[in-house]
Design a protein around this motif. Structure first.
Motif, PDB file in Angstrom:
ATOM      1  N   VAL A  33       0.856  -1.351  -0.053  1.00 11.52           N
ATOM      2  CA  VAL A  33       0.052   0.129  -0.081  1.00 11.52           C
ATOM      3  C   VAL A  33       0.966   1.209   0.076  1.00 11.52           C
ATOM      4  N   LEU A  34       0.779   2.056  -1.080  1.00 11.71           N
ATOM      5  CA  LEU A  34       1.751   3.244  -1.024  1.00 11.71           C
ATOM      6  C   LEU A  34       0.884   4.523  -0.916  1.00 11.71           C
ATOM      7  N   LYS A  35       1.141   5.199   0.119  1.00 10.93           N
ATOM      8  CA  LYS A  35       0.558   6.479   0.347  1.00 10.93           C
ATOM      9  C   LYS A  35       1.377   7.639  -0.448  1.00 10.93           C
ATOM     10  N   ILE A  36       0.741   7.678  -1.886  1.00 12.05           N
ATOM     11  CA  ILE A  36       1.392   8.290  -2.845  1.00 12.05           C
ATOM     12  C   ILE A  36       0.938   9.781  -2.592  1.00 12.05           C
ATOM     13  N   HIS A  37       0.096  10.228  -1.566  1.00 10.95           N
ATOM     14  CA  HIS A  37      -0.410  11.487  -1.539  1.00 10.95           C
ATOM     15  C   HIS A  37      -1.036  11.503  -0.099  1.00 10.95           C
ATOM     16  N   GLY A  38      -0.514  12.426   0.878  1.00 14.43           N
ATOM     17  CA  GLY A  38      -0.700  12.419   2.334  1.00 14.43           C
ATOM     18  C   GLY A  38      -1.745  13.367   2.715  1.00 14.43           C
ATOM     19  N   GLN A  55      -1.336  11.282  14.905  1.00 13.04           N
ATOM     20  CA  GLN A  55      -1.292  12.570  14.057  1.00 13.04           C
ATOM     21  C   GLN A  55      -0.112  12.671  13.192  1.00 13.04           C
ATOM     22  N   THR A  56       0.587  11.641  13.130  1.00 11.21           N
ATOM     23  CA  THR A  56       2.059  11.784  12.423  1.00 11.21           C
ATOM     24  C   THR A  56       1.802  12.328  10.919  1.00 11.21           C
ATOM     25  N   TRP A  57       0.776  12.233  10.451  1.00  8.15           N
ATOM     26  CA  TRP A  57       0.446  12.911   8.926  1.00  8.15           C
ATOM     27  C   TRP A  57       1.050  14.478   8.911  1.00  8.15           C
ATOM     28  N   ARG A  58       0.916  15.055  10.178  1.00 10.34           N
ATOM     29  CA  ARG A  58       1.402  16.471  10.269  1.00 10.34           C
ATOM     30  C   ARG A  58       2.719  16.577   9.812  1.00 10.34           C
ATOM     31  N   THR A  59       3.408  15.772  10.231  1.00 11.97           N
ATOM     32  CA  THR A  59       4.860  15.773  10.029  1.00 11.97           C
ATOM     33  C   THR A  59       5.598  15.243   8.873  1.00 11.97           C
ATOM     34  N   ARG A  60       4.671  14.760   8.138  1.00 11.81           N
ATOM     35  CA  ARG A  60       5.207  13.836   6.972  1.00 11.81           C
ATOM     36  C   ARG A  60       5.071  14.677   5.556  1.00 11.81           C
ATOM     37  N   PRO A  61       5.625  14.264   4.652  1.00 13.55           N
ATOM     38  CA  PRO A  61       5.616  15.078   3.284  1.00 13.55           C
ATOM     39  C   PRO A  61       4.130  14.902   2.748  1.00 13.55           C
ATOM     40  N   THR A  62       3.829  16.143   2.128  1.00 10.96           N
ATOM     41  CA  THR A  62       2.175  16.072   1.641  1.00 10.96           C
ATOM     42  C   THR A  62       2.190  14.854   0.418  1.00 10.96           C
ATOM     43  N   ALA A  63       3.333  14.776  -0.324  1.00  9.85           N
ATOM     44  CA  ALA A  63       3.218  13.556  -1.487  1.00  9.85           C
ATOM     45  C   ALA A  63       4.462  12.805  -1.505  1.00  9.85           C
ATOM     46  N   MET A  64       4.735  11.730  -2.010  1.00 10.82           N
ATOM     47  CA  MET A  64       5.785  10.672  -2.153  1.00 10.82           C
ATOM     48  C   MET A  64       6.580  11.417  -3.170  1.00 10.82           C
ATOM     49  N   ALA A  65       7.791  11.835  -2.583  1.00  9.70           N
ATOM     50  CA  ALA A  65       8.822  12.151  -3.643  1.00  9.70           C
ATOM     51  C   ALA A  65       9.396  11.311  -4.665  1.00  9.70           C
ATOM     52  N   PRO A  66       9.955  11.392  -5.874  1.00 16.27           N
ATOM     53  CA  PRO A  66      10.539  10.806  -6.672  1.00 16.27           C
ATOM     54  C   PRO A  66      11.390   9.518  -6.079  1.00 16.27           C
ATOM     55  N   GLU A  67      12.276  10.085  -5.269  1.00 15.56           N
ATOM     56  CA  GLU A  67      13.322   9.320  -4.562  1.00 15.56           C
ATOM     57  C   GLU A  67      12.900   8.113  -3.817  1.00 15.56           C
ATOM     58  N   VAL A  68      11.722   8.558  -3.037  1.00 14.96           N
ATOM     59  CA  VAL A  68      11.034   7.590  -2.285  1.00 14.96           C
ATOM     60  C   VAL A  68      10.371   6.362  -3.115  1.00 14.96           C
ATOM     61  N   THR A 296       4.588   8.524   2.759  1.00 15.85           N
ATOM     62  CA  THR A 296       4.811   9.467   1.844  1.00 15.85           C
ATOM     63  C   THR A 296       6.525   9.572   2.140  1.00 15.85           C
ATOM     64  N   ASP A 297       7.225   9.464   3.359  1.00 16.30           N
ATOM     65  CA  ASP A 297       8.410   9.845   3.456  1.00 16.30           C
ATOM     66  C   ASP A 297       9.438   8.315   3.407  1.00 16.30           C
ATOM     67  N   GLY A 298       8.729   7.175   3.055  1.00 18.48           N
ATOM     68  CA  GLY A 298       9.416   6.051   2.826  1.00 18.48           C
ATOM     69  C   GLY A 298       9.330   5.017   4.151  1.00 18.48           C
ATOM     70  N   THR A 299       8.627   5.606   5.170  1.00 20.99           N
ATOM     71  CA  THR A 299       8.790   4.736   6.534  1.00 20.99           C
ATOM     72  C   THR A 299       7.815   3.491   6.108  1.00 20.99           C
ATOM     73  N   LEU A 300       8.219   2.411   6.617  1.00 17.92           N
ATOM     74  CA  LEU A 300       7.623   1.160   6.488  1.00 17.92           C
ATOM     75  C   LEU A 300       6.512   1.083   7.636  1.00 17.92           C
ATOM     76  N   GLN A 301       5.206   0.783   7.496  1.00 17.69           N
ATOM     77  CA  GLN A 301       4.219   0.546   8.419  1.00 17.69           C
ATOM     78  C   GLN A 301       3.282  -0.632   8.374  1.00 17.69           C
ATOM     79  N   GLN A 302       2.684  -1.176   9.476  1.00 12.75           N
ATOM     80  CA  GLN A 302       1.749  -2.160   9.400  1.00 12.75           C
ATOM     81  C   GLN A 302       0.605  -1.647   8.922  1.00 12.75           C
ATOM     82  N   VAL A 303      -0.375  -2.132   8.913  1.00 12.85           N
ATOM     83  CA  VAL A 303      -1.974  -1.598   8.579  1.00 12.85           C
ATOM     84  C   VAL A 303      -2.059  -0.162   9.305  1.00 12.85           C
TER      85      VAL A 303
END
Length: 406
Positions: A33-38, A55-68, A296-303
């Motif tokens: 599951v790719l969070k391509i937009h946050g 509420q970690t969405w507040r500190t993560r990028p808005t969208a998945m960057a090309p390098e991610v 969006t920042d490339g962190t791996l998460q469970q569901v």
């Protein structure tokens, strides 16, 4: 940074090294599951991403960057090669993934398909609120063979009770415009509808409103909640089965119709397990869950529905740049969702519907202090629903048996 994870089961108490030493091996991931937009263009009041304890969405990028995206693609390809996988599923998610735009979505799909080693087949789908399903967006999704699932909570009144824009305006009319486009000339992409159960909505009216665009499948979702933060009108100390009663009303309408109108995932999965099959849903049965989320920042998460538990609940501490997906396979939270009965609460062991229920959705088992080693907060509802479906099947199977003559 996410809050530190509490020392609760399975982070404390599940002996992963002992499982490994005993020869247990995890099932490789097959769904990513790719969070391509946050971010999102709606403000649904029950959203587990924006309205829950995490509420970690507040500190993560808005969208998945090309390098991610590039690193994620490489990790998926590595995982496919290491485990000789013949097919994987890529789910584009958010937030609202269509906010990423046509070019970014098309590029991501092309990148994944090009990177997978043969003979691995890549199925790509997107889960959307439907507002941005324009003709141009659907033409792009059609060109790249991307399946589409849409969230719809029933008729206008039922849908617009919760699924609103930030200014308070309802989204039903916009969603229906997109859905009608999807169900028209782009029907081959139509994968189905996701509907969150609302006890204030009439079950039959809700179900029949969902049928209007002829969805191939409907997925009814129980509102996310835990023992520490219960779902709406779900008593934690007994006191009724309101969700079972709502769903049973829909089941009877769906099951007894002379002609099959659509599939209903929850009902079909329960029926399948009752009849001796394996569940394909993470919320029914004891089949291993082989899914991983990339934020969006490339962190791996469970569901990511674990966000309803506590701040940082879905985190693994891993990311696509520094860690292989095999490392995530041994995270206690991932292991817990692959070991079947061994992950169930002691009170589940003697339950007659244990193997069908499978403990219910993992996120719904959380209780502060004991973690996820609990029955589902929906336990009474699940038991009543499963028993009703079981009795219905038994009655019909008995009727189908040929009569013996003396």
């Amino acid at each position: 940074m996410p809050e530190p994870e509490p020392a609760e089961w399975p982070l404390q108490g599940l002996d992963v090294p002992a499982l490994k030493a005993g020869g247990w091996q995890p099932m490789p991931f097959a769904e990513f599951v790719l969070k391509i937009h946050g971010r999102c263009n709606l403000a649904c009041d029950y959203c587990y991403v924006y309205e829950s304890a995490d509420q970690t969405w507040r500190t993560r990028p808005t969208a998945m960057a090309p390098e991610v995206l590039a690193a994620t693609t490489a990790r998926v390809a590595e995982h496919v090669s290491d485990h000789l996988l013949e097919d994987v599923s890529i789910v584009l998610h958010g937030g609202e993934p269509l906010l990423a735009g046509e070019a970014a979505i098309a590029g991501a799909v092309e990148q994944f398909r090009a990177a997978m080693p043969p003979p691995c087949d890549v199925e790509v789908s997107i889960q959307t609120n439907g507002v941005l399903l324009t003709d141009a967006m659907l033409a792009m999704l059609d060109e790249h063979d991307v399946g589409v699932s849409v969230s719809l909570d029933g008729d206008r009144d039922g849908h617009d009770r919760h699924r609103l824009r930030a200014n308070g305006r309802g989204s039903h009319s916009d969603v229906m415009r997109g859905l009608n486009r999807l169900a028209g000339s782009h029907r081959r992409l139509y994968r189905g509808l996701l509907c969150t159960v609302d006890l204030d909505n009439d079950p039959i009216r809700t179900y029949e409103a969902l049928l209007e665009t002829g969805p191939p499948r409907i997925d009814f979702l129980l509102p996310h909640g835990t023992w520490s933060a219960p779902p709406p009108r779900r008593p934690v100390e007994g006191g009724g089965t309101p969700y079972a009663e709502w769903l049973i009303t829909v089941f009877d309408r769906w099951y007894h119709t002379p002609r099959k109108e659509t599939g209903v995932r929850m009902f079909e999965e329960i029926m399948n397990v009752l009849l001796g099959g394996q569940s394909q849903s993470e919320n029914v049965g004891l089949s291993p869950v082989a899914m991983l989320v990339v934020d969006t920042d490339g962190t791996l998460q469970q569901v990511d529905s674990l966000k309803t538990s506590y701040a940082g609940a879905p985190e693994t501490g891993l990311n696509v740049f520094d860690h292989s997906f095999d490392e995530a396979l041994w995270h206690p939270g991932v292991v817990a969702r692959q070991i079947g009965r061994a992950a169930l609460a002691p009170t589940c062991e003697t339950c007659g519907v244990r193997d069908i229920c499978g403990g219910g959705a993992y996120a719904h088992r959380y209780r502060e202090g004991s973690g996820y080693l609990n029955p589902s907060v929906y336990c009474p509802d699940l038991m009543k629903l499963i028993e009703h479906i079981g009795r219905t099947l038994q009655r019909d199977l008995a009727r189908a048996q040929p009569t013996r003559s003396n």
